[in-house]
Write an enzyme that holds these catalytic residues in place. Structure first.
Site, PDB file in Angstrom:
ATOM      1  N   ASP A   1      55.568 -10.729  19.002  1.00 22.55           N
ATOM      2  CA  ASP A   1      54.805 -11.423  17.949  1.00 22.55           C
ATOM      3  C   ASP A   1      53.684 -12.225  18.590  1.00 22.55           C
ATOM      4  O   ASP A   1      52.651 -12.472  17.964  1.00 22.55           O
ATOM      5  CB  ASP A   1      55.650 -12.461  17.200  1.00 22.55           C
ATOM      6  CG  ASP A   1      56.885 -11.905  16.549  1.00 22.55           C
ATOM      7  OD1 ASP A   1      56.907 -10.705  16.259  1.00 22.55           O
ATOM      8  OD2 ASP A   1      57.833 -12.697  16.345  1.00 22.55           O
TER       9      ASP A   1
ATOM     10  N   HIS B   1      59.387 -13.615  18.318  1.00 21.64           N
ATOM     11  CA  HIS B   1      59.762 -12.497  19.189  1.00 21.64           C
ATOM     12  C   HIS B   1      58.663 -12.405  20.250  1.00 21.64           C
ATOM     13  O   HIS B   1      57.498 -12.704  19.960  1.00 21.64           O
ATOM     14  CB  HIS B   1      59.739 -11.151  18.471  1.00 21.64           C
ATOM     15  CG  HIS B   1      60.650 -11.016  17.285  1.00 21.64           C
ATOM     16  ND1 HIS B   1      60.293 -11.418  16.027  1.00 21.64           N
ATOM     17  CD2 HIS B   1      61.874 -10.466  17.171  1.00 21.64           C
ATOM     18  CE1 HIS B   1      61.274 -11.137  15.181  1.00 21.64           C
ATOM     19  NE2 HIS B   1      62.255 -10.558  15.848  1.00 21.64           N
TER      20      HIS B   1
HETATM   21  C1  XLS Z   1      65.510  -8.694  10.452  1.00 20.88           C
HETATM   22  C2  XLS Z   1      65.851  -9.944  11.097  1.00 20.88           C
HETATM   23  C3  XLS Z   1      64.863 -10.419  12.162  1.00 20.88           C
HETATM   24  C4  XLS Z   1      65.492 -11.474  13.013  1.00 20.88           C
HETATM   25  C5  XLS Z   1      64.818 -11.708  14.314  1.00 20.88           C
HETATM   26  O1  XLS Z   1      66.088  -8.315   9.458  1.00 20.88           O
HETATM   27  O2  XLS Z   1      66.043 -10.912  10.119  1.00 20.88           O
HETATM   28  O3  XLS Z   1      63.686 -10.864  11.563  1.00 20.88           O
HETATM   29  O4  XLS Z   1      65.576 -12.691  12.342  1.00 20.88           O
HETATM   30  O5  XLS Z   1      64.793 -10.581  15.114  1.00 20.88           O
END
Ligand code: XLS
Ligand code: NI
Ligand code: NI
Length: 440
Positions: free
Chosen positions: A104, A101
């Site tokens: 991140d 993200h």
């Molecule tokens: C949350 C999601 C997230 C996505 C990416 O539950 O799994 O981590 O994979 O935004």
């Protein structure tokens, strides 16, 4: 560059008999399965957020793991230390891809301009590491659920200014994904849903989400993004109800708004089970619609009703997953992203390695067993036989859409009461699966 995981080695393959905790027992990257190497079948990815950012914080207490990697948390020095740690980690585990993200990668600043400048700086740094190591980007995304401004969602928000901000984040995250050569771009609708219908215009919100996705496609294609856009379905958590409930719902949404040519599904095991399905169910629904794009490889806990994001361990689940993936012909722009985190008491660097060894081995074993189930042939033969009555002229006419209701009704009278349709033999088929899994 000082080594961060200094006491931890490059993880070798040693085979199922090995008792070395820091060795693969099943993931033998060059081993050929059905004509392709395990590495090609299993494009594994590291999730930046869980592996490099999350410390085990929960509602009852702070983190237990130290992910500072020797730099002050919340600084660009820390952002770079995470890159160093991530690439060393991926190299030592033999992981070919990463997913991220926007936030991140860098700490979010007060202004978009400053956050974007930080993203430019860090992606330059990542690009050099990618060139040095050959590690690639699987997919990128924008975090449009953590910042309080997104309390009512991004595309689904009631605030036009928040919507606008979301557009800016998507644009930049797409720029970064394209810059890093990402094969996919994910929309996980973190807060795209509602808490109560008493304050919500569902149609309005869904139209706005679709419009945001359409703008993202137009922009992405205009800057040379040739990969796939993915929706990652999840029924709930954090919201009470999320619009991308499951694969079937998300596919219907994409078709309704004319987005189905550009989007596929990113299926997460723990999201499918939260929706009351098996992991295999959502993979199958995506696959039969030509939309099996990528996999978020984790597992949930059947006793808990939330997204526990555990590392995959259940080999039945990984076998059935790989069966679906093999039958679909693989994941052209996708991979297996470990959207999984260590349990809070597993807080050491060594635990990070052990978790990926578990997950990669669970999928390698699943791949081996899925290939054996296909080669064994009994499951496929049974399914074929089960529908054999449709192979005759009547069945063919029905399948071709050329039969009429009146014609079938007349035939039914002529034929008299049909015999029972034949045993489903579920118990036999389950014993075949066990024989292939455990028969040696
Ligand atoms: C949350 C999601 C997230 C996505 C990416 O539950 O799994 O981590 O994979 O935004
Ligand atoms: Ni999840
Ligand atoms: Ni996920």
């Amino acid at each position: 560059m000082p080594e961060i995981f200094r006491s931890l080695p490059k993880v070798p393959y040693e085979g199922p008999q090995s008792k070395n905790p820091l060795a693969f027992k099943y993931y033998d990257e060059d081993r050929k399965i059905l004509g392709k190497s395990m590495r090609e079948h299993l494009p594994f990815a590291m999730a930046w957020w869980h592996n490099l950012c999350a410390t085990g914080t929960d509602m009852f207490g702070p983190g237990t793991a130290n992910k500072s990697f020797g730099a002050p948390v919340g600084t660009m020095a820390h952002a770079k230390a995470k890159v160093d740690a991530g690439f060393e980690f991926m190299q030592k585990l033999g992981i070919g891809y990463f997913c991220f993200h926007d936030v991140d990668l860098v700490p979010e600043a007060d202004t978009l301009a400053e956050t974007n400048a930080r993203l430019d700086e860090i992606t330059d740094y990542i690009k050099v590491k990618m060139a040095d190591t050959g590690i690639r980007c699987l997919w990128g995304t924008a975090n449009m659920f953590s910042n309080p401004r997104f309390m009512n969602g991004a595309g689904s928000t009631n605030s036009v200014d928040v919507y606008c901000h979301a557009a800016a984040q998507i644009k930049k995250a797409l720029d970064c994904t394209v810059k890093l050569g990402g094969r996919g771009y994910v929309f996980w609708g973190g807060r795209e849903g509602y808490e109560t219908l008493l304050n919500t215009d569902v149609k309005f919100e869904q139209e706005n989400i679709a419009a945001l996705m359409r703008m993202a496609v137009t922009y992405g294609r205009s800057i040379g993004f040739t990969g796939d856009f993915f929706i990652e379905p999840k029924p709930k958590e954090p919201m009470k109800h999320q619009y991308d409930f499951d694969a079937a719902t998300a596919i219907g949404f994409l078709r309704q708004y004319g987005l189905d040519k550009d989007f596929k599904m990113n299926i997460e095991a723990n999201h499918a089970t939260l929706a009351g399905h098996t992991f295999q169910h959502d993979l199958r629904i995506a696959a039969i619609n030509g939309m099996l794009g990528s996999v978020d490889a984790n597992q949930g806990d059947y006793l808990l009703g939330w997204d526990t994001d555990e590392f995959p361990f259940n080999v039945y689940e990984t076998t059935f997953c790989m069966l679906e993936v093999l039958k679909a012909g693989g994941l052209p722009n996708g991979g297996f992203n470990f959207d999984a985190k260590n349990r809070r008491p597993s807080y050491t660097y060594e635990d990070m390695f052990l978790a990926f060894i578990l997950g990669m081995d669970a999928f390698a074993l699943g791949l081996i067993k899925a290939a054996q189930l296909i080669e064994d042939g009994r499951l496929d033969a049974f399914i074929k036989e089960r529908y054999a009555s449709f192979a005759g002229p009547l069945g063919q006419k029905i399948r071709a859409g050329e039969a009429t209701l009146a014609e079938l009704a007349a035939l039914a009278v002529q034929k008299g009461a049909p015999a029972l349709p034949g045993s489903g033999k579920q118990e036999y088929l389950e014993s075949v699966v066990n024989a292939v899994l455990f028969g040696g």
